[in-house]
Design an enzyme around this catalytic site. Structure first.
Site, mmCIF file in Angstrom:
data_model
loop_
_atom_site.group_PDB
_atom_site.id
_atom_site.type_symbol
_atom_site.label_atom_id
_atom_site.label_comp_id
_atom_site.label_asym_id
_atom_site.label_seq_id
_atom_site.Cartn_x
_atom_site.Cartn_y
_atom_site.Cartn_z
ATOM 1 N N ASN A 167 -6.125 -5.265 -8.501
ATOM 2 C CA ASN A 167 -7.194 -4.387 -7.890
ATOM 3 C C ASN A 167 -6.357 -3.337 -6.972
ATOM 4 O OD1 ASN A 167 -5.250 -5.432 -5.876
ATOM 5 N ND2 ASN A 167 -6.492 -6.917 -4.754
ATOM 6 N N LYS A 168 -5.216 -2.815 -7.544
ATOM 7 C CA LYS A 168 -4.669 -1.687 -7.093
ATOM 8 C C LYS A 168 -5.403 -0.428 -7.747
ATOM 9 C CE LYS A 168 -1.412 -3.920 -4.486
ATOM 10 N NZ LYS A 168 -0.993 -4.689 -4.777
#
Ligand SMILES: *Cc1c(COP(=O)(O)O)cnc(C)c1O
Length: 367
Positions: free
Chosen positions: A183-184
């Site tokens: 999710n970065k």
């Protein structure tokens, strides 16, 4: 029910697929392949430094930073109370004690005054976190740390593409750590990266990722206890394809932040996250603070409203000094972290969030 709007998801495309196929075709999927070298080279170039060392995760990168700095049992490491647990877990891995301190109400990042109050003769490192992608101001932190020769490990896991006074986050301390989990801002399917202030430190960090094996011989000779922390070619292939699109992703997030800021400005009980004048923020996770005194609704109410319409959101990180593994530690009060946790809600922040969803979310929030 249609598709839910996620908090933060990557956009993956043909380039990622092509590089992965190349790994298979070339017969090299494990560590030490050409994509690893290309990923590290491009990463270092973007950060404006000579070398970068890839790892299996951001957590592994932070762990190695503390090992390289010889932080161990009996030492203290100053950490902000408001962050993901992976900032503090590596402090425990090396047997040291995290000292949690309060954060700044404007940036949500570690408060230099709180650092100063927490420094003792046992302080062996400070780990500022560029929280939710917004830079911590490293200038006042270095002014405290440098004269005392306390190393700074930047937790830049959320801050790829962010800048503090014109310099890339992750290049301002002794060691900088990045993450490419799912999710970065970019993902490698799991992975991390290290930057360091000297070539010797870079070499040592790399050595530690490779079981500290001494090169130049077929013998299994190791000159210290290392780790199996090097990134695979498969992960680097995805990471490289993603890194080439970093600016596109950051620009999309910044445009989304501008739209949210404009759309939410009239909502009197919400404060949308702001960029400091000296900062360039990648807006990894955008957020609102909900002031319950204004309309009587709180962040849990707002989270429910969004959820019922299929929109994901997340409360701010739980202050780590309140969590079971760390609760027993003594420390100064952290009223700002406590308030931000009770008021803060992260809202959908993906680079590929569509216009219709953006407007729907603003409306649901009361804008
Ligand atoms: C994501 C993250 C990490 C850890 O990175 P992983 O690659 O998931 O191990 C560490 N610190 C913070 C603040 C993070 O957000």
């Amino acid at each position: 029910m249609g598709d839910r709007v996620p908090l933060s998801v990557p956009s993956l495309g043909a380039q990622e697929a092509a590089y992965l196929t190349a790994c298979i075709d070339e017969g090299w999927v494990a560590r030490g392949g050409r994509f690893v070298r290309e990923f590290e080279t491009l990463f270092a170039k973007i950060a404006g430094v000579d070398h970068a060392v890839s790892t299996v995760s951001g957590s592994a990168a932070l762990h190695l930073a503390l090992v390289d700095l010889h932080v161990s049992s009996g030492d203290e490491v100053i950490v902000p109370a408001l962050t993901f647990i992976a900032t503090a877990a590596p402090v425990a891995y090396v047997g040291a004690t995290p000292v949690f301190v309060d954060v700044d109400p404007a940036t949500y990042c570690i408060d230099p005054a709180a650092i100063e109050a927490a420094i003792t003769p046992r302080t062996r490192a400070i780990i500022p976190v560029h929280l939710y992608g917004h830079p911590a101001d490293l200038d006042p932190i270095r002014a405290l740390a440098d004269p005392r020769e306390i190393p700074i490990v930047e937790d830049a896991t959320e801050a790829l593409g962010s800048y503090c006074r014109g310099r890339a986050c992750g290049t301002l301390g002794t060691i900088g750590a990045f993450s490419f989990n799912g999710n970065k801002v970019i993902t490698s399917g799991g992975g991390g990266m290290l930057l360091a202030d000297t070539g010797a430190r870079v070499d040592h960090l790399r050595h530690l990722t490779l079981q500290a094996r001494v090169g130049g011989t077929v013998e299994y000779l190791h000159d210290e206890v290392g780790f199996n922390y090097a990134m695979s070619n498969l992960n680097a292939a995805v990471g490289l394809a993603q890194l080439k699109r970093l600016e596109e992703f950051v620009e999309a997030r910044r445009a989304l932040a501008r739209r949210y800021a404009e759309g939410l400005a009239p909502v009197d009980d919400l404060t949308f996250c702001k960029e400091a004048p000296w900062a360039r923020c990648n807006f990894w996770l955008m957020s609102v603070l909900v002031d319950e005194r204004v309309r009587g609704r709180n962040r849990t109410d707002l989270m429910r409203t969004l959820d019922e319409s299929g929109v994901d959101s997340r409360p701010f990180f739980h202050p780590l000094n309140r969590l079971k593994p760390f609760r027993a530690l003594e420390g100064a009060p952290t009223p700002v972290a406590d308030r931000l946790h009770s008021q803060g809600l992260s809202i959908p922040s993906s680079a590929n969030l569509g216009r219709d969803d953006q407007e729907r979310i603003i409306t649901l929030l009361g804008g």
